[in-house]
Design an enzyme around this catalytic site. Structure first.
Site, PDB file in Angstrom:
ATOM      1  N   ASP A 183      24.351 -46.831  10.542  1.00  0.00           N
ATOM      2  CA  ASP A 183      23.597 -47.229  11.551  1.00  0.00           C
ATOM      3  C   ASP A 183      23.065 -48.726  11.520  1.00  0.00           C
ATOM      4  OD1 ASP A 183      22.637 -46.882  14.317  1.00  0.00           O
ATOM      5  OD2 ASP A 183      20.807 -46.019  13.681  1.00  0.00           O
ATOM      6  N   LYS A 186      27.826 -53.049  13.611  1.00  0.00           N
ATOM      7  CA  LYS A 186      28.973 -52.279  13.389  1.00  0.00           C
ATOM      8  C   LYS A 186      30.224 -52.954  12.884  1.00  0.00           C
ATOM      9  CE  LYS A 186      26.089 -50.336  15.661  1.00  0.00           C
ATOM     10  NZ  LYS A 186      25.087 -49.527  14.784  1.00  0.00           N
ATOM     11  N   ASP A 211      26.914 -44.114  13.736  1.00  0.00           N
ATOM     12  CA  ASP A 211      26.378 -44.059  14.995  1.00  0.00           C
ATOM     13  C   ASP A 211      26.854 -45.026  15.964  1.00  0.00           C
ATOM     14  OD1 ASP A 211      24.601 -43.385  17.063  1.00  0.00           O
ATOM     15  OD2 ASP A 211      22.945 -44.508  16.734  1.00  0.00           O
ATOM     16  N   ASN A 212      26.760 -45.200  17.263  1.00  0.00           N
ATOM     17  CA  ASN A 212      27.164 -46.257  18.292  1.00  0.00           C
ATOM     18  C   ASN A 212      28.672 -46.441  17.997  1.00  0.00           C
ATOM     19  OD1 ASN A 212      24.198 -47.412  17.078  1.00  0.00           O
ATOM     20  ND2 ASN A 212      24.284 -46.699  19.274  1.00  0.00           N
ATOM     21  N   GLU A 241      20.845 -44.377  23.169  1.00  0.00           N
ATOM     22  CA  GLU A 241      19.469 -43.812  22.973  1.00  0.00           C
ATOM     23  C   GLU A 241      18.642 -44.542  23.880  1.00  0.00           C
ATOM     24  OE1 GLU A 241      21.495 -44.754  20.505  1.00  0.00           O
ATOM     25  OE2 GLU A 241      20.890 -46.933  19.825  1.00  0.00           O
TER      26      GLU A 241
HETATM   27 MG    MG Z   1      22.194 -46.779  16.172  1.00  0.00          MG
END
Ligand code: MG
Length: 259
Positions: A183, A186, A211-212, A241
């Site tokens: 997380d 990226k 995530d993401n 989120e």
């Molecule tokens: Mg995240």
């Protein structure tokens, strides 16, 4: 000078644009503009402001209360990119179902994810969480201790993900990572995944949750995962989120072992 007639001709286009991308405008307002104003007014970082709120509203020693207070602050006061309650439930379930003994979190930020993972760990399991920003790490350390976790369960390491992965074996005595939660930046997902593969820290059945992967997105990472043949792969679709209306998701990878 633009004539009123031309300006009027563009009005439907502008209105359509605003309606279509309203959630992105709202996110920009909450994540960027509100933050800039509050940074100037309080001379605290956003993470420090969140901690002040948690300190005065949550019950010390109660991880659930701390997470709920963070969720309230991030929904109602300022935006912050914790995993949040909805995607957090998927993380909770994966931790409980797989009962990992050694977990690595890349991107501690202010400690929300670390507390979320640590509260679901079985007895004797250990979480290493990595944060490169020293000021955020200071906040995270306080959040983790406020939640009641000690160094035996949860160790916060300040450094870059690359640095920490390369010294996990020698410095921290880790032979295998059962679960990795990504997380952080990226753009680091793919190089860090490849570093983990090369380090021999992943074993057959090790799980990586990223995530993401849809927003802000990690297309190179996803392309590699699909092509490599090293993983069983699925996406958990959700919204970003604390932001309904923006699609996001998490990639769950199960390492199949060296081909
Ligand atoms: Mg995240």
């Amino acid at each position: 000078m633009v004539s009123p007639a031309i300006a009027l001709a563009f009005l439907p286009f502008v209105v359509t644009l605003i309606i279509r991308y309203r959630y992105y405008f709202l996110l920009f307002y909450r994540a960027v503009l509100v933050r800039m104003v509050q940074d100037c007014l309080t001379s605290l970082t956003r993470e420090e402001r969140a901690f002040q709120y948690v300190l005065t509203h949550a019950t010390p020693g109660d991880p659930n209360s701390i997470l709920d207070t963070f969720d309230h602050w991030c929904s109602k006061v300022e935006y912050m990119s914790n995993i949040g309650p909805r995607k957090g439930k998927v993380l909770d379930r994966l931790i409980v179902d797989n009962a990992p003994l050694t977990v690595l979190e890349l991107g501690t930020h202010c400690g929300y994810g670390a507390v979320r993972i640590a509260r679901s760990l079985q007895l004797g399991a250990r979480l290493y969480t990595v944060e490169m920003d020293e000021r955020n790490a200071e906040v995270a350390e306080k959040v983790i201790r406020l939640a009641g976790f000690d160094d035996d369960t949860l160790e916060l390491i300040v450094g870059t993900s690359e640095e920490v992965i390369t010294k996990m074996r020698e410095q921290y005595g880790v032979e295998r990572l059962d679960f990795v939660f990504m997380d952080h930046w990226k753009r680091c997902y793919l190089p860090d995944l490849q570093l983990l593969e090369g380090s021999g820290l992943l074993g057959k059945g090790s799980i990586i949750l990223a995530d993401n992967v849809i927003f802000p997105g990690a297309p190179h990472f996803l392309r590699y995962v699909k092509k490599s043949g090293l993983y069983q792969y699925r996406t958990h679709r959700a919204t970003l989120e604390y932001t309904p209306g923006i699609r996001d998701g998490m990639a769950e990878l199960t390492y199949l072992g060296v081909k």
